[in-house]
Design a protein around this motif. Structure first.
Motif, PDB file in Angstrom:
ATOM      1  N   HIS A   1       1.052  -1.189  -0.012  1.00 37.65           N
ATOM      2  CA  HIS A   1       0.091  -0.083   0.193  1.00 37.65           C
ATOM      3  C   HIS A   1       1.013   1.177  -0.052  1.00 37.65           C
ATOM      4  N   PHE A   2       0.930   2.078  -0.904  1.00 39.45           N
ATOM      5  CA  PHE A   2       1.712   3.470  -1.268  1.00 39.45           C
ATOM      6  C   PHE A   2       1.436   4.097  -0.111  1.00 39.45           C
ATOM      7  N   GLY A   3       0.169   4.366   0.531  1.00 41.61           N
ATOM      8  CA  GLY A   3       0.049   5.578   1.474  1.00 41.61           C
ATOM      9  C   GLY A   3       0.735   4.959   2.879  1.00 41.61           C
ATOM     10  N   ARG A   4       0.495   3.625   3.083  1.00 46.93           N
ATOM     11  CA  ARG A   4       1.026   3.259   4.547  1.00 46.93           C
ATOM     12  C   ARG A   4       2.420   3.043   4.469  1.00 46.93           C
ATOM     13  N   THR A   5       3.145   2.822   3.216  1.00 47.78           N
ATOM     14  CA  THR A   5       4.417   2.658   3.106  1.00 47.78           C
ATOM     15  C   THR A   5       5.076   4.231   3.313  1.00 47.78           C
ATOM     16  N   ALA A   6       4.344   5.228   2.724  1.00 47.66           N
ATOM     17  CA  ALA A   6       4.891   6.515   2.798  1.00 47.66           C
ATOM     18  C   ALA A   6       4.676   7.123   4.277  1.00 47.66           C
ATOM     19  N   ALA A   7       3.603   6.561   5.012  1.00 48.19           N
ATOM     20  CA  ALA A   7       3.555   7.235   6.626  1.00 48.19           C
ATOM     21  C   ALA A   7       4.621   6.484   7.298  1.00 48.19           C
ATOM     22  N   ARG A   8       4.895   5.173   6.951  1.00 48.74           N
ATOM     23  CA  ARG A   8       5.967   4.255   7.916  1.00 48.74           C
ATOM     24  C   ARG A   8       7.292   4.739   7.519  1.00 48.74           C
ATOM     25  N   LEU A   9       7.665   5.490   6.417  1.00 49.40           N
ATOM     26  CA  LEU A   9       8.980   5.975   6.201  1.00 49.40           C
ATOM     27  C   LEU A   9       9.099   7.524   6.280  1.00 49.40           C
ATOM     28  N   PHE A  10       7.867   7.860   6.669  1.00 48.56           N
ATOM     29  CA  PHE A  10       7.837   9.441   6.683  1.00 48.56           C
ATOM     30  C   PHE A  10       8.497  10.064   5.534  1.00 48.56           C
ATOM     31  N   VAL A  11       7.749   9.609   4.307  1.00 45.88           N
ATOM     32  CA  VAL A  11       8.183  10.485   3.040  1.00 45.88           C
ATOM     33  C   VAL A  11       6.857  10.661   2.353  1.00 45.88           C
ATOM     34  N   SER A  12       6.809  11.291   1.165  1.00 43.90           N
ATOM     35  CA  SER A  12       5.311  11.387   0.600  1.00 43.90           C
ATOM     36  C   SER A  12       5.097  10.125  -0.334  1.00 43.90           C
ATOM     37  N   GLN A  13       3.884  10.083  -0.502  1.00 42.96           N
ATOM     38  CA  GLN A  13       3.516   9.148  -1.260  1.00 42.96           C
ATOM     39  C   GLN A  13       4.012   9.102  -2.703  1.00 42.96           C
ATOM     40  N   ALA A  14       4.220  10.414  -3.380  1.00 44.74           N
ATOM     41  CA  ALA A  14       4.856  10.571  -4.669  1.00 44.74           C
ATOM     42  C   ALA A  14       6.214   9.990  -4.547  1.00 44.74           C
ATOM     43  N   ARG A  15       6.913  10.330  -3.512  1.00 49.03           N
ATOM     44  CA  ARG A  15       8.280   9.735  -3.440  1.00 49.03           C
ATOM     45  C   ARG A  15       8.369   8.283  -3.563  1.00 49.03           C
ATOM     46  N   VAL A  16       7.513   7.475  -2.862  1.00 48.99           N
ATOM     47  CA  VAL A  16       7.429   5.970  -2.918  1.00 48.99           C
ATOM     48  C   VAL A  16       7.416   5.611  -4.569  1.00 48.99           C
ATOM     49  N   SER A  17       6.131   6.345  -5.041  1.00 47.55           N
ATOM     50  CA  SER A  17       5.838   6.016  -6.533  1.00 47.55           C
ATOM     51  C   SER A  17       6.773   6.336  -7.430  1.00 47.55           C
ATOM     52  N   GLN A  18       7.670   7.404  -7.231  1.00 48.26           N
ATOM     53  CA  GLN A  18       8.779   7.857  -8.201  1.00 48.26           C
ATOM     54  C   GLN A  18       9.592   6.792  -7.937  1.00 48.26           C
ATOM     55  N   THR A  19      10.123   6.406  -6.687  1.00 48.65           N
ATOM     56  CA  THR A  19      11.137   5.724  -6.467  1.00 48.65           C
ATOM     57  C   THR A  19      11.062   4.229  -6.920  1.00 48.65           C
ATOM     58  N   ILE A  20       9.775   3.709  -6.819  1.00 51.08           N
ATOM     59  CA  ILE A  20       9.469   2.517  -7.446  1.00 51.08           C
ATOM     60  C   ILE A  20       9.464   2.492  -8.881  1.00 51.08           C
TER      61      ILE A  20
END
Length: 287
Positions: free
Chosen positions: A17-36
């Motif tokens: 889940h992109f939102g939960r991953t972002a919250a867990r790592l204290f980054v934005s959801q966009a950062r998670v999506s862009q990194t992947i």
């Protein structure tokens, strides 16, 4: 792969889940999506299947997660050992958790270890959800806190560290969702899902004509490799699943209701286990 890419990839492989991953790592959801997305472009292969309703690892992604996690944990273990040496710690014991929340539930037992042996440093990692004993047998962890019973060649079954009631996870709106308690007989007519588990003696497929004590048929659903996959299937109405009571606190969501089993129902028991001949558990002072 760079350090942050590894952290984001592994976190997303667990959360799905992109939102939960972002919250867990204290980054934005966009950062998670862009990194992947950047990682997939560089590797030339899709690591996740994404739809509007779910995120799932592809076969390549699942294998990469297993390979990267093993190396990542070895690096973290080496760093932890070096830090512990600087703090005067003489033993680092890596404790694998079949369910991460068990670290909180077993806090009293773990505190006893630290009081008895101040020179011991406990490091916690998440064991393989589908086959936690494999993590122990490969030597990636020293002690495993897992569901009992444990009956495995080369593994010592240690003491019970925590026991808790069971609850039944059902979709919101399910005919059992408004009940104050359920019984094992209430599984009649239901599709019962389960977490991935080793072959016998830990899991034995029920007979083809599987029925409750009152004679109601029960249908067995598939096994799942992660909690998120399991609860996602429950939320979609694919079945129900008995789980430990702490799941309500750690995995609560509007689409799932956790209904307690009636008093006297079998509890969920967590015990410690370690490899035969290993001194890590006794070194930690837990008896």
């Amino acid at each position: 792969m760079e350090k942050r890419e590894i952290e984001i990839f592994l976190a997303l492989s667990e959360e799905l889940h992109f939102g939960r991953t972002a919250a867990r790592l204290f980054v934005s959801q966009a950062r998670v999506s862009q990194t992947i997305a950047a990682l997939e472009r560089r590797l030339g292969v899709r690591l996740f299947e994404r739809t509007s309703r779910r995120v799932a690892l592809t076969p390549v992604g699942r294998q990469l997660a297993a390979d990267v996690r093993a190396g990542h944990e070895r690096i973290l273990a080496g760093i932890a050992t070096a830090v512990a040496a600087g703090r005067g710690v003489d033993t680092v014991v890596t404790v694998g958790l079949e369910a991460p929340a068990v670290a909180d539930l077993a806090g009293e037992a773990l505190d006893r270890v630290l009081r008895r042996r101040p020179g011991v440093d406990l490091r916690f990692v998440e064991a393989d959800f589908a086959d936690p004993l494999a993590t122990l047998l490969r030597g990636e962890i020293d002690v495993l806190i897992t569901n009992s019973p444990v009956d495995e060649p080369g593994v010592v079954a240690g003491p019970v560290v925590v026991q808790e009631p069971a609850v039944l996870a059902v979709p919101a709106g399910h005919l059992l969702a408004d009940r104050s308690t359920v019984s094992l007989d209430d599984l009649g007519g239901q599709v019962v899902l389960r977490a991935g588990r080793r072959p016998p003696p830990y899991w034995r497929d029920p007979p083809r004509d599987w029925r409750t004590a009152s004679g109601e048929p029960v249908r067995r659903g598939p096994a799942f490799a992660t909690f998120q996959d399991l609860f996602g299937a429950v939320a979609r109405g694919e079945g129900v699943c008995p789980v430990a009571a702490h799941a309500e606190d750690y995995f609560s969501r509007p689409t799932i209701v956790f209904v307690p089993f009636e008093p006297g129902s079998p509890p969920v028991t967590w015990c410690a286990a370690w490899r035969c001949g290993s001194t890590s558990y006794s070194d930690a002072g837990a008896t």
